[in-house]
Design a protein around this motif. Sequence first.
Motif, short mmCIF file in Angstrom:
data_model
loop_
_atom_site.label_atom_id
_atom_site.label_comp_id
_atom_site.label_asym_id
_atom_site.label_seq_id
_atom_site.Cartn_x
_atom_site.Cartn_y
_atom_site.Cartn_z
N ILE A 72 31.26 56.60 23.35
CA ILE A 72 32.38 57.22 24.07
C ILE A 72 32.55 56.52 25.42
CG2 ILE A 72 33.14 59.33 25.23
CD1 ILE A 72 33.53 59.37 22.21
N GLU A 73 31.45 56.15 26.06
CA GLU A 73 31.53 55.37 27.31
C GLU A 73 32.30 54.08 27.07
OE1 GLU A 73 28.51 52.69 30.06
OE2 GLU A 73 27.69 54.36 28.91
N GLN A 74 32.04 53.44 25.95
CA GLN A 74 32.68 52.17 25.63
C GLN A 74 34.14 52.36 25.22
OE1 GLN A 74 30.35 48.37 24.05
NE2 GLN A 74 30.78 49.74 22.40
N ALA A 75 34.52 53.59 24.90
CA ALA A 75 35.90 53.89 24.52
C ALA A 75 36.71 54.42 25.69
CB ALA A 75 35.92 54.92 23.38
N THR A 76 36.10 54.44 26.87
CA THR A 76 36.72 55.00 28.07
C THR A 76 37.05 53.89 29.06
OG1 THR A 76 35.49 57.07 27.77
CG2 THR A 76 36.39 56.64 29.95
N LYS A 82 39.47 57.59 31.64
CA LYS A 82 40.24 58.21 30.56
C LYS A 82 39.77 57.69 29.20
CE LYS A 82 44.47 58.83 33.30
NZ LYS A 82 45.92 58.50 33.40
N LEU A 83 39.80 58.58 28.21
CA LEU A 83 39.44 58.21 26.85
C LEU A 83 40.65 57.58 26.16
CD1 LEU A 83 37.23 58.41 24.59
CD2 LEU A 83 38.42 60.51 23.87
N TYR A 84 40.48 56.35 25.67
CA TYR A 84 41.58 55.65 25.02
C TYR A 84 41.31 55.31 23.57
CZ TYR A 84 44.10 54.90 29.42
OH TYR A 84 44.81 55.07 30.59
N ALA A 85 40.15 55.66 23.05
CA ALA A 85 39.81 55.25 21.69
C ALA A 85 38.84 56.23 21.06
CB ALA A 85 39.20 53.85 21.70
#
Length: 429
Positions: free
Chosen positions: A135-139, A143-146
């Motif tokens: 989730i860190e890598q998708a933020t 903001k969450l983008y993925a």
Amino acid sequence: MRRGTAALALAAAITVSMTACGSEGPAGPGDADSAGPVTITWWDTSDAANESSTFKVLASNFQKANPGITVTYVNVPFAEAREKFRAAAADHKGAPDVLRADVGWTPGFAAAGYLAPLDGTPAAADTAAFQPELIEQATYDGKLYALPQVTDTLALMYNKELFAKAGISKAPTTWSELKTDAARIKQRTGAHGFAFNPQDYYAMPFLYGEDTDMVDTAEKRITVNSPAAVKGIDTIRELLAAPGVAPLDTSKDAYANIMQDFVEGRVASIIQGPWENANVFAGKAFLDNANLGIATVPAGSSGHPGAPLGGHNLVSYAGSDAAHRAAAQKFMAFMTSANAQIYTAIKNSTLPTRSDAYSPDVTTNLGIAGFRKVLAAGRPRPALPEYTLLYTPLGEGLDRILSGGESTRAGLDAVAAEAAKLVPGYAPE
């Protein structure tokens, strides 16, 4: 037989369970259900020969569970997808509603305004189930983008039988131990003890093993030519010069050659990721799947092993209208649900991104079980839009260094100079 039966049963279960939950909750403003039938486009970048059929089944099941939404499936070659999406998004023409993106693409696309944030949407309702570092890598920028769909990392894959014949009972934990083991394996079995794939991504564990990276985002510095980075690349050079290690292969077929030597039993160990599990198990050296050993990559002088966390995310195009974004969010939630990830893992031998997807039917796959154990050593990529671009100069510099065309210091200085052109505001070492 068990794997196929479990996958078929799960495919049916996904349709039933998602039909049940697809109607939960009232349709709010912009919800696809309130806007009538919607057709969304999904660009899938998975391997067309070995993986895409799994995602076609899931997309079909989603449509059965959500009769008001049609998914137009398009398989886009991974090598072309990043630039194709960027061009379409920049031109506001032809971009898909959902893209299966490499994890490294998320910051750049988000910074350019091409992605819709997912916070507070149905797509983000289940994020607590995902591994936190993913989730860190998708933020990006808070903001969450993925949504993480599959994950991976690099590990030391090794041939247990060859190690045993050489009298070695466990995998090496340092590069120094690997050199010793390689010489012993060559002497006692005739096989090379280790082969290195001379590509940028496969050099990252050597940088991480010295507690460094290509950049330091906190200090806004380029560190690919730091003393620690020089030491890491010098470790590769020392390995390649060591007895028992396969000669450097810099041909265009190097990757395929190294894989073939490993699966045929001519090389005892390599650094590789779970995307090769199925191919490894098909090789004659690993027809007995239990012969494959999977261990954390060896550590450098820092004593800390590390490998890049990779994988693929699902992202939503910011230029889609409200109805299409709502439908895309439902689709993304479905495709990253526990049931969908279990089905994907069983069919494609890939690693789920959420803990509740590691079911008994998934972990009976020895490749998945082995890589799951080494995920803790994976390092998220910095949330830097240009980070993925840095692999290109690193790979070019690595080729010159390992081929003997440049010293490690001169080669990495040249890489740093190119990196400075790609990352505005970052000071060189």
